[in-house]
Design a protein around this motif. Sequence first.
Motif, PDB file in Angstrom:
ATOM      1  N   ILE A   2      15.343  11.587  -9.555  1.00 38.34           N
ATOM      2  CA  ILE A   2      14.282  10.901  -8.802  1.00 38.34           C
ATOM      3  C   ILE A   2      14.025  11.701  -7.531  1.00 38.34           C
ATOM      4  O   ILE A   2      14.951  12.014  -6.776  1.00 38.34           O
ATOM      5  N   HIS A   3      12.761  12.073  -7.324  1.00 38.68           N
ATOM      6  CA  HIS A   3      12.356  12.787  -6.109  1.00 38.68           C
ATOM      7  C   HIS A   3      10.858  12.610  -5.906  1.00 38.68           C
ATOM      8  O   HIS A   3      10.164  11.998  -6.729  1.00 38.68           O
ATOM      9  N   GLY A   4      10.359  13.166  -4.825  1.00 34.18           N
ATOM     10  CA  GLY A   4       8.982  12.914  -4.417  1.00 34.18           C
ATOM     11  C   GLY A   4       7.923  13.493  -5.323  1.00 34.18           C
ATOM     12  O   GLY A   4       6.767  13.050  -5.284  1.00 34.18           O
ATOM     13  N   ASP A   5       8.246  14.488  -6.149  1.00 33.75           N
ATOM     14  CA  ASP A   5       7.246  15.115  -7.005  1.00 33.75           C
ATOM     15  C   ASP A   5       7.020  14.363  -8.316  1.00 33.75           C
ATOM     16  O   ASP A   5       6.097  14.697  -9.058  1.00 33.75           O
ATOM     17  N   LEU A   6       7.848  13.376  -8.607  1.00 37.56           N
ATOM     18  CA  LEU A   6       7.685  12.605  -9.839  1.00 37.56           C
ATOM     19  C   LEU A   6       6.601  11.545  -9.661  1.00 37.56           C
ATOM     20  O   LEU A   6       6.352  11.060  -8.543  1.00 37.56           O
ATOM     21  N   ASP A   7       5.962  11.168 -10.752  1.00 37.87           N
ATOM     22  CA  ASP A   7       4.970  10.100 -10.696  1.00 37.87           C
ATOM     23  C   ASP A   7       5.619   8.798 -10.251  1.00 37.87           C
ATOM     24  O   ASP A   7       6.791   8.536 -10.534  1.00 37.87           O
ATOM     25  N   GLN A   8       4.846   7.977  -9.578  1.00 35.45           N
ATOM     26  CA  GLN A   8       5.389   6.725  -9.069  1.00 35.45           C
ATOM     27  C   GLN A   8       5.890   5.836 -10.197  1.00 35.45           C
ATOM     28  O   GLN A   8       6.905   5.142 -10.054  1.00 35.45           O
ATOM     29  N   SER A   9       5.207   5.838 -11.337  1.00 33.45           N
ATOM     30  CA  SER A   9       5.653   5.007 -12.453  1.00 33.45           C
ATOM     31  C   SER A   9       7.025   5.457 -12.957  1.00 33.45           C
ATOM     32  O   SER A   9       7.879   4.628 -13.293  1.00 33.45           O
ATOM     33  N   VAL A  10       7.256   6.772 -12.981  1.00 33.69           N
ATOM     34  CA  VAL A  10       8.560   7.299 -13.421  1.00 33.69           C
ATOM     35  C   VAL A  10       9.640   6.930 -12.413  1.00 33.69           C
ATOM     36  O   VAL A  10      10.753   6.513 -12.783  1.00 33.69           O
ATOM     37  N   ARG A  11       9.342   7.059 -11.145  1.00 32.90           N
ATOM     38  CA  ARG A  11      10.314   6.708 -10.109  1.00 32.90           C
ATOM     39  C   ARG A  11      10.668   5.235 -10.162  1.00 32.90           C
ATOM     40  O   ARG A  11      11.838   4.858 -10.029  1.00 32.90           O
ATOM     41  N   THR A  12       9.673   4.395 -10.392  1.00 34.35           N
ATOM     42  CA  THR A  12       9.919   2.958 -10.456  1.00 34.35           C
ATOM     43  C   THR A  12      10.794   2.604 -11.652  1.00 34.35           C
ATOM     44  O   THR A  12      11.737   1.805 -11.539  1.00 34.35           O
ATOM     45  N   ARG A  13      10.488   3.194 -12.817  1.00 33.89           N
ATOM     46  CA  ARG A  13      11.290   2.904 -14.008  1.00 33.89           C
ATOM     47  C   ARG A  13      12.734   3.377 -13.827  1.00 33.89           C
ATOM     48  O   ARG A  13      13.685   2.678 -14.222  1.00 33.89           O
ATOM     49  N   THR A  14      12.905   4.542 -13.208  1.00 38.00           N
ATOM     50  CA  THR A  14      14.254   5.069 -13.003  1.00 38.00           C
ATOM     51  C   THR A  14      15.056   4.178 -12.067  1.00 38.00           C
ATOM     52  O   THR A  14      16.233   3.867 -12.326  1.00 38.00           O
ATOM     53  N   LEU A  15      14.442   3.752 -10.969  1.00 35.77           N
ATOM     54  CA  LEU A  15      15.140   2.873 -10.026  1.00 35.77           C
ATOM     55  C   LEU A  15      15.476   1.522 -10.652  1.00 35.77           C
ATOM     56  O   LEU A  15      16.568   0.978 -10.441  1.00 35.77           O
ATOM     57  N   ASP A  16      14.538   0.981 -11.410  1.00 34.95           N
ATOM     58  CA  ASP A  16      14.798  -0.306 -12.067  1.00 34.95           C
ATOM     59  C   ASP A  16      15.959  -0.195 -13.041  1.00 34.95           C
ATOM     60  O   ASP A  16      16.813  -1.095 -13.123  1.00 34.95           O
ATOM     61  N   ALA A  17      16.000   0.913 -13.780  1.00 33.05           N
ATOM     62  CA  ALA A  17      17.110   1.107 -14.724  1.00 33.05           C
ATOM     63  C   ALA A  17      18.436   1.240 -13.992  1.00 33.05           C
ATOM     64  O   ALA A  17      19.470   0.731 -14.444  1.00 33.05           O
ATOM     65  N   PHE A  18      18.424   1.894 -12.838  1.00 34.42           N
ATOM     66  CA  PHE A  18      19.656   2.047 -12.062  1.00 34.42           C
ATOM     67  C   PHE A  18      20.103   0.710 -11.482  1.00 34.42           C
ATOM     68  O   PHE A  18      21.295   0.385 -11.493  1.00 34.42           O
ATOM     69  N   ARG A  19      19.167  -0.057 -10.962  1.00 34.49           N
ATOM     70  CA  ARG A  19      19.519  -1.368 -10.410  1.00 34.49           C
ATOM     71  C   ARG A  19      20.043  -2.307 -11.492  1.00 34.49           C
ATOM     72  O   ARG A  19      20.962  -3.103 -11.259  1.00 34.49           O
ATOM     73  N   ASP A  20      19.450  -2.240 -12.689  1.00 33.35           N
ATOM     74  CA  ASP A  20      19.840  -3.147 -13.777  1.00 33.35           C
ATOM     75  C   ASP A  20      21.119  -2.727 -14.473  1.00 33.35           C
ATOM     76  O   ASP A  20      21.610  -3.442 -15.345  1.00 33.35           O
ATOM     77  N   GLY A  21      21.661  -1.569 -14.137  1.00 30.59           N
ATOM     78  CA  GLY A  21      22.879  -1.101 -14.776  1.00 30.59           C
ATOM     79  C   GLY A  21      22.658  -0.309 -16.049  1.00 30.59           C
ATOM     80  O   GLY A  21      23.628   0.093 -16.705  1.00 30.59           O
ATOM     81  N   LEU A  31       0.846  -1.190   0.000  1.00 33.10           N
ATOM     82  CA  LEU A  31       0.000   0.000   0.000  1.00 33.10           C
ATOM     83  C   LEU A  31       0.885   1.245   0.000  1.00 33.10           C
ATOM     84  O   LEU A  31       1.449   1.617   1.033  1.00 33.10           O
ATOM     85  N   ILE A  32       1.026   1.861  -1.156  1.00 31.92           N
ATOM     86  CA  ILE A  32       1.819   3.079  -1.284  1.00 31.92           C
ATOM     87  C   ILE A  32       1.066   4.074  -2.156  1.00 31.92           C
ATOM     88  O   ILE A  32       0.157   3.706  -2.909  1.00 31.92           O
ATOM     89  N   GLY A  33       1.427   5.328  -2.061  1.00 32.53           N
ATOM     90  CA  GLY A  33       0.801   6.351  -2.878  1.00 32.53           C
ATOM     91  C   GLY A  33       1.209   6.229  -4.336  1.00 32.53           C
ATOM     92  O   GLY A  33       2.191   5.563  -4.684  1.00 32.53           O
ATOM     93  N   GLY A  34       0.432   6.880  -5.190  1.00 32.01           N
ATOM     94  CA  GLY A  34       0.710   6.833  -6.614  1.00 32.01           C
ATOM     95  C   GLY A  34       0.153   5.621  -7.317  1.00 32.01           C
ATOM     96  O   GLY A  34       0.385   5.451  -8.523  1.00 32.01           O
ATOM     97  N   VAL A  35      -0.547   4.760  -6.570  1.00 33.91           N
ATOM     98  CA  VAL A  35      -1.138   3.542  -7.131  1.00 33.91           C
ATOM     99  C   VAL A  35      -2.645   3.580  -6.880  1.00 33.91           C
ATOM    100  O   VAL A  35      -3.105   4.123  -5.873  1.00 33.91           O
ATOM    101  N   SER A  36      -3.392   3.007  -7.774  1.00 35.81           N
ATOM    102  CA  SER A  36      -4.850   3.031  -7.683  1.00 35.81           C
ATOM    103  C   SER A  36      -5.350   2.372  -6.394  1.00 35.81           C
ATOM    104  O   SER A  36      -4.876   1.304  -6.000  1.00 35.81           O
ATOM    105  N   PHE A  37      -6.312   3.024  -5.743  1.00 37.04           N
ATOM    106  CA  PHE A  37      -6.947   2.426  -4.571  1.00 37.04           C
ATOM    107  C   PHE A  37      -7.670   1.135  -4.932  1.00 37.04           C
ATOM    108  O   PHE A  37      -7.720   0.189  -4.138  1.00 37.04           O
ATOM    109  N   LYS A  38      -8.243   1.088  -6.113  1.00 37.24           N
ATOM    110  CA  LYS A  38      -9.059  -0.060  -6.505  1.00 37.24           C
ATOM    111  C   LYS A  38      -8.251  -1.346  -6.514  1.00 37.24           C
ATOM    112  O   LYS A  38      -8.711  -2.389  -6.006  1.00 37.24           O
ATOM    113  N   GLU A  39      -7.055  -1.302  -7.073  1.00 38.45           N
ATOM    114  CA  GLU A  39      -6.222  -2.504  -7.115  1.00 38.45           C
ATOM    115  C   GLU A  39      -5.796  -2.927  -5.718  1.00 38.45           C
ATOM    116  O   GLU A  39      -5.737  -4.126  -5.408  1.00 38.45           O
ATOM    117  N   GLN A  40      -5.486  -1.953  -4.869  1.00 40.66           N
ATOM    118  CA  GLN A  40      -5.092  -2.285  -3.504  1.00 40.66           C
ATOM    119  C   GLN A  40      -6.259  -2.842  -2.702  1.00 40.66           C
ATOM    120  O   GLN A  40      -6.082  -3.747  -1.874  1.00 40.66           O
TER     121      GLN A  40
END
Length: 495
Positions: free
Chosen positions: A282-301, A107-116
């Motif tokens: 990456i910071h708090g004002d970005l959409d969660q989808s953008v933050r997730t993609r950025t982190l995944d790209a950083f983790r994957d090299g 349960l985190i922000g930036g994600v639909s309540f319906k799916e949660q």
Amino acid sequence: MTKFTDLELDPKVLKAIAEAGYEEPTPIQSQAIPPALQGRDVLGIAQTGTGKTAGFVLPMITMLGKGRARARMPRSLVLAPTRELAAQVAENFDTYAKYTKLTKALLIGGVSFKEQDKLIDRGVDVLIATPGRLLDHFERGKLMLTGVQIMVVDEADRMLDMGFIPDIERIFKLTPFTRQTLFFSATMAREIERITNEFLTNPARVEVARQATTAETIDQHVVELKPSRRDRAASEKRALLRALIDGEGEKLKNGIVFCNRKVDVDVVAKSLKKHGYDAAPIHGDLDQSVRTRTLDAFRDGALKLLIASDVAARGLDVPSVSHVFNFDVPSHSEDYVHRIGRTGRAGRAGCALMIAAPQDDKNLAGVEALLQRQIPRRDNPLTAKTPEAAEDGKAEMSGKPDRPEKPEKANKPAPKRRRKKPDDAPKAEEAQVEAMQPETKADEADEGTKKPARSRGRGGRKQGDEDRRSDDKVVGMGDHVPDFLTRSFTDRRVG
């Protein structure tokens, strides 16, 4: 030496740990897991990067092996300060619980309540959430916390910094008094200690390192910047950052650049990309989808440089981070420990470089007071290339050559301004006034005397005013000319 097989964990959990490539627990894990399996409250204090997440996930999975989840009533609750840290806890749960039938919900922000809501309605064994989104679901009547058996608070000091302590206290009161609480933090502020005394019952205190210490495997340095001019400070600071990145050469596999403000995150990321560096913000004002993609790209090299605010400073587990650059000295001393804790994890070598401007002296002193030692200084690469460059660093950093000094001109007195002769000025003004005055008989009669109208009898002022109002135009001669010289006067004598 202790191994995971000595900790009485579930065989399914041990199998998952072996597949993940781990054999020996870290100090925080080896000391926190046994009392947690006994059902005791645990207060864990350890520097970031020591494996606190597995220290509570592994015993939690083992203890939840028996039992069944009920709809809208999770059996355990994990609170994390940021979305990224909550997502990381969820990834750890997936890794170590893959041979069990336990379920989870994030349960985190930036994600639909319906799916949660769908996940909560099915019933989950482990609920991982940020405090704000958890209370949102509770207030909507979609969640009940009366069935929580195990409650975990991760990065409690970060909760304090982000203002979540009132929410944490409210959540504690919504859970059963008989719950087991696992409380983890890197530092222990007074407010954190007050909460542990109120909500933890005879906890097993596990402290594997002095509070607010950094890993010995991290090579730390401060680079001091003295801008040539105030309006060039920002650009020279970014130029210094690029020089530090270039100076690391092949040693820099990937790195995180931390800024104090979100706006600086965007500016620095844009500047680095403009100069050909592989960077993304990456910071708090970005959409969660953008933050997730950025982190995944950083983790994957796929991404080399991650430009971040302190949203990424706590708990993010990217084992291969080689460098951390502090573009700003953190305003909160504890944040320095968490920032550089992104490198040198699990015994690896790491490098942390921090840029300090003159206005950062107070914050830098606070960081060194917290660490109880002085951080070694490193020469500024923009001013220490040659002895000559060190002397005139201002010109080199600004990109403009120094102008040679000319002592013969410097000692020469300033030229005097030529002034008009005193006799010339009245004559020139008198000629201009006469040229602009209308030609009247009264003017001709009065020529040569030039007496003001107010001295020509008792009615001079009144009649002079009437003549002024009858004039069609008043011609100005500049700010330095008195107003009465620009008026026309007529001689009317009182009989």
